[in-house]
Scaffold this active site. Structure first.
Site, PDB file in Angstrom:
ATOM      1  N   ARG A   1     -63.098 -32.992  21.507  1.00 52.95           N
ATOM      2  CA  ARG A   1     -62.994 -33.707  20.228  1.00 52.95           C
ATOM      3  C   ARG A   1     -63.105 -32.789  19.017  1.00 52.95           C
ATOM      4  O   ARG A   1     -62.798 -33.184  17.908  1.00 52.95           O
ATOM      5  CB  ARG A   1     -64.046 -34.830  20.159  1.00 52.95           C
TER       6      ARG A   1
ATOM      7  N   ARG B   1     -80.678 -44.387  18.725  1.00 52.70           N
ATOM      8  CA  ARG B   1     -80.299 -43.577  19.872  1.00 52.70           C
ATOM      9  C   ARG B   1     -81.260 -42.399  19.992  1.00 52.70           C
ATOM     10  O   ARG B   1     -81.552 -41.735  19.005  1.00 52.70           O
ATOM     11  CB  ARG B   1     -78.878 -43.057  19.678  1.00 52.70           C
TER      12      ARG B   1
ATOM     13  N   GLU C   1     -70.357 -43.727  27.352  1.00 46.83           N
ATOM     14  CA  GLU C   1     -69.445 -42.738  26.798  1.00 46.83           C
ATOM     15  C   GLU C   1     -68.948 -41.745  27.846  1.00 46.83           C
ATOM     16  O   GLU C   1     -68.218 -40.815  27.546  1.00 46.83           O
ATOM     17  CB  GLU C   1     -70.060 -42.016  25.588  1.00 46.83           C
TER      18      GLU C   1
ATOM     19  N   HIS D   1     -66.788 -28.691   5.060  1.00 46.99           N
ATOM     20  CA  HIS D   1     -67.247 -28.989   3.700  1.00 46.99           C
ATOM     21  C   HIS D   1     -66.238 -29.769   2.893  1.00 46.99           C
ATOM     22  O   HIS D   1     -66.588 -30.698   2.167  1.00 46.99           O
ATOM     23  CB  HIS D   1     -67.561 -27.691   2.977  1.00 46.99           C
TER      24      HIS D   1
ATOM     25  N   ARG E   1     -78.258 -42.279  14.504  1.00 47.72           N
ATOM     26  CA  ARG E   1     -78.176 -40.955  15.140  1.00 47.72           C
ATOM     27  C   ARG E   1     -79.425 -40.194  14.702  1.00 47.72           C
ATOM     28  O   ARG E   1     -79.576 -39.874  13.527  1.00 47.72           O
ATOM     29  CB  ARG E   1     -76.925 -40.214  14.668  1.00 47.72           C
TER      30      ARG E   1
ATOM     31  N   ASN F   1     -66.009 -42.175  20.824  1.00 46.32           N
ATOM     32  CA  ASN F   1     -65.668 -40.787  20.467  1.00 46.32           C
ATOM     33  C   ASN F   1     -65.770 -39.906  21.712  1.00 46.32           C
ATOM     34  O   ASN F   1     -64.857 -39.151  22.033  1.00 46.32           O
ATOM     35  CB  ASN F   1     -66.611 -40.243  19.387  1.00 46.32           C
ATOM     36  N   ASP F   2     -66.880 -40.039  22.409  1.00 44.90           N
ATOM     37  CA  ASP F   2     -67.035 -39.247  23.627  1.00 44.90           C
ATOM     38  C   ASP F   2     -66.260 -39.842  24.794  1.00 44.90           C
ATOM     39  O   ASP F   2     -65.662 -39.113  25.576  1.00 44.90           O
ATOM     40  CB  ASP F   2     -68.521 -39.114  23.993  1.00 44.90           C
TER      41      ASP F   2
ATOM     42  N   CYS G   1     -69.851 -48.309  19.026  1.00 49.11           N
ATOM     43  CA  CYS G   1     -70.279 -47.556  17.847  1.00 49.11           C
ATOM     44  C   CYS G   1     -69.480 -46.279  17.618  1.00 49.11           C
ATOM     45  O   CYS G   1     -69.857 -45.455  16.802  1.00 49.11           O
ATOM     46  CB  CYS G   1     -71.772 -47.265  17.919  1.00 49.11           C
TER      47      CYS G   1
HETATM   48  C1  PEP Z   1     -69.552 -41.644  20.379  1.00 51.98           C
HETATM   49  O1  PEP Z   1     -69.501 -40.707  21.187  1.00 51.98           O
HETATM   50  O2  PEP Z   1     -68.659 -42.504  20.256  1.00 51.98           O
HETATM   51  C2  PEP Z   1     -70.705 -41.777  19.482  1.00 51.98           C
HETATM   52  C3  PEP Z   1     -70.836 -42.819  18.694  1.00 51.98           C
HETATM   53  O3  PEP Z   1     -71.617 -40.764  19.477  1.00 51.98           O
HETATM   54  P1  PEP Z   1     -71.429 -39.382  18.695  1.00 51.98           P
HETATM   55  O4  PEP Z   1     -70.175 -39.485  17.879  1.00 51.98           O
HETATM   56  O5  PEP Z   1     -72.649 -39.216  17.885  1.00 51.98           O
HETATM   57  O6  PEP Z   1     -71.323 -38.433  19.841  1.00 51.98           O
HETATM   58 MG    MG Z   2     -71.303 -39.614  21.660  1.00 59.68          MG
END
Ligand code: PEP
Ligand code: MG
Length: 581
Positions: free
Chosen positions: A470, A335, A436, A192, A299, A459-460, A507
């Site tokens: 993560r 997605r 990813e 938050h 998303r 990110n993944d 992304c």
């Molecule tokens: C990612 O994994 O980089 C991604 C954009 O998807 P999310 O962060 O929604 O898992």
């Molecule tokens: Mg992802």
């Protein structure tokens, strides 16, 4: 920045920006819960309801105040608080306790804990944060029952807030005019305080670990909400360069905003596509306002969360259409549902897993949950029926060919069904996958033949490449997408796609990192997709870059050994172009 003589605490970057000031430690006011038997249960219930009523009015006021200060949906947190106080299950449970002879305070807190502990069990970080909300509301009502004021430490001068954690009520009760930055021991990027801080435009670092509360009150600290660092008691030189950086960042941001609607054309004339990551209906106009040239990642999870059953086909069509209408004649990459991992949907009753990130998530659900995906494909195709909608669909978490084959089969089934029913739908559309998972990179030459595009989810990809969860603040500092290992995978992905004449976007958060822009451009990335707030600045950085120089930068950083070295290299490169970080 020279920080060799300073103590730096590394946490998670939760709200961007730089702030410096003296610290104040905000401690939770603990309220003891009295426990005794009551005879007159009716008047005890009235006492509880009066406290609930007063809390509800108070929350409505807080909500109004927050709405006036933030641009998007932060105030919804308090709408949810109000709704808890209207929840018949919660109120009924407390009433039942009182009818059994328990005093209002104890019956109320028992009911609150009953529901909060249920929330504690949910693996999804965002939903788990609801437990904080429930306890926050519980605490507010308890305060009224006890006649105690709940206010946190009042601020008397501009301060950096240090706390173990901050509930929404605590965050809001701190005077924003005097709050320079928030730092908390606990919390993740979606906690938050992170959401509210972003809305207020105040930098925040969360998940720092215990070291934060060892800082004495009144100590000068530097808060870097973009990198997730807190520098304690900096020397003069460090302080001076930090203040200069903050000043430059402010100027840069307002400059970038002015040119946001212009395209990003590199210094040697290459047009680069800069688009937005959108997480719901409310973000959609923000992307356009910040100059996004389309959506690089929609998303769709937002449609499935915060409810008790699956959205109907029509509900989905309406929600997608409401977003698409902001991006007519612009590319829109949607997605398909990416649940599992840290994204849980309680009503689907997915089995609990020991390693959810390595488990049944994303596209892996398609065979057993065919109906959900079929409905989503049908809704998307119908929402994209208008010729002004440039719809593209992509799959998350693809690790091999089989998932692509299954999804294509289902997409065709959706098309066939709509055709038979005489319904209008988008045709043809581009079909792509997210990259990813490392195996998808290693198979990219083959997967590229099957799709129209790739979008790299760093990110993944980072968490799977570096084996770093993560959402775990203990190891979050290890998960850097600028690690040369991750960069090598990005390069391989782009090269394989280009060899097949396919385009590649990115992304993950990396696309919005200014230091990464030269590398990504040098590697030949076609589309940069990022949170709407980052669009103006990334466009501005791209405008001063020469592709050939960036190709050299990319070659150089791929030979380095750590993310830190890569950062330094890019920092020096951008500094030579007059871009400070
Ligand atoms: C990612 O994994 O980089 C991604 C954009 O998807 P999310 O962060 O929604 O898992
Ligand atoms: Mg992802």
């Amino acid at each position: 920045m020279n920080t060799k003589n300073c103590n730096i605490i590394v946490g998670i970057a939760a709200a961007p920006g730089l702030a410096h000031g003296r610290t104040i430690i905000v401690r939770k006011k603990e309220l003891a819960v009295p426990e005794y038997r009551v005879e007159d249960t009716d008047s005890e219930i009235t006492r509880l309801m009066t406290a609930v009523e007063t809390s509800r009015d108070e929350i409505a006021e807080v909500k109004n105040e927050v709405s006036g200060r933030t641009r998007t949906n932060e105030a919804e947190i308090f709408e949810a608080h109000k709704m808890f106080l209207e929840d018949t299950d919660l109120l009924g449970r407390a009433e039942k306790g009182i009818k059994g002879g328990t005093n209002a305070e104890k019956a109320w807190i028992d009911a609150i804990e009953f529901f909060a502990q249920k929330m504690d069990q949910i693996p999804d970080e965002t939903l788990r944060a609801r437990a904080v909300d429930i306890r926050d509301v519980g605490h507010r009502v308890l305060g009224h029952l006890l006649g105690e004021s709940l206010g946190t430490t009042p601020l008397t001068e501009p301060s950096i807030i240090l706390a173990r954690d901050l509930t929404p009520s605590e965050t809001v009760s701190l005077n924003k005019e005097l709050t320079l930055g928030y730092c908390t021991v606990e919390g993740g990027p979606t906690s938050h305080v992170a959401i509210l801080a972003k809305g207020f435009g105040i930098p925040a670092v969360v998940g720092t670990g215990e070291a934060l509360l060892e800082i004495e009150e009144g100590t000068l600290v530097l808060v870097d909400g973009s990198e997730g660092k807190v520098t304690v008691a900096p020397d003069d030189e460090t302080l001076k360069s930090f203040i200069q950086r903050a000043e430059e960042a402010k100027n840069r941001f307002s400059e970038a905003r002015k040119a946001a609607q212009k395209p990003a054309v590199t210094a040697d004339g290459d047009r680069v596509e800069v688009v937005a990551n959108i997480g719901g209906v409310l973000d959609a106009p923000l992307g356009v306002k910040n100059g996004a040239e389309g959506i690089g990642l929609l998303r769709t999870e937002f449609l499935y969360l915060d409810r008790n059953s699956l959205p109907t086909e029509q509900e989905q069509i309406d929600a997608y259409s409401a977003i698409f209408e902001h991006y007519l004649d612009k590319p829109i990459v949607v997605r398909t549902l990416d649940i599992g991992g840290d994204k849980e949907i309680p009503y689907l009753d997915l089995p609990e897993e020991l390693n959810p990130f390595l488990g049944w998530r994303g596209i892996r659900l398609i065979e057993e949950m065919e109906d959900i995906f079929l409905k989503q494909f049908r809704a998307l195709l119908q929402a994209g029926a208008n010729a002004t909608v440039d719809l593209r669909i992509m799959l998350p978490m693809v690790s091999g060919l089989a998932e692509i084959v299954s999804a294509k089969k289902l997409l065709n089934k959706a098309r066939e069904g709509l055709k038979e029913e005489g319904k209008a739908f988008a045709d043809p559309i581009q079909f792509g996958i997210m990259i990813e998972v490392p195996s998808a990179v290693l198979l990219a030459d083959r997967l590229a033949k099957e799709v129209d595009f790739f979008s790299i989810g760093t990110n993944d990809l980072t968490q799977y490449t570096l084996a770093v969860d993560r959402t775990n603040s203990k190891v979050a500092h290890l998960a850097h997408p600028l690690n040369p290992a991750v960069l090598a995978l990005i390069k391989q992905t782009i090269d394989c796609a280009h060899a097949e004449g396919k385009w590649v976007g990115l992304c993950g958060e990396l696309a919005g990192d200014r230091l990464a822009a030269p590398i990504l451009l040098g590697l030949g990335l076609d589309e940069f997709s990022m949170s709407p707030a980052s669009v103006p600045e990334i466009k501005n950085v791209l405008r001063v870059l020469h592709k050939e120089d960036c190709q050299n930068v990319a070659k150089e950083v791929l030979l380095l050994t750590s993310a830190e070295q890569v950062r330094e290299h890019c920092r020096a490169f951008l500094a030579d172009l007059g871009i400070a970080d």
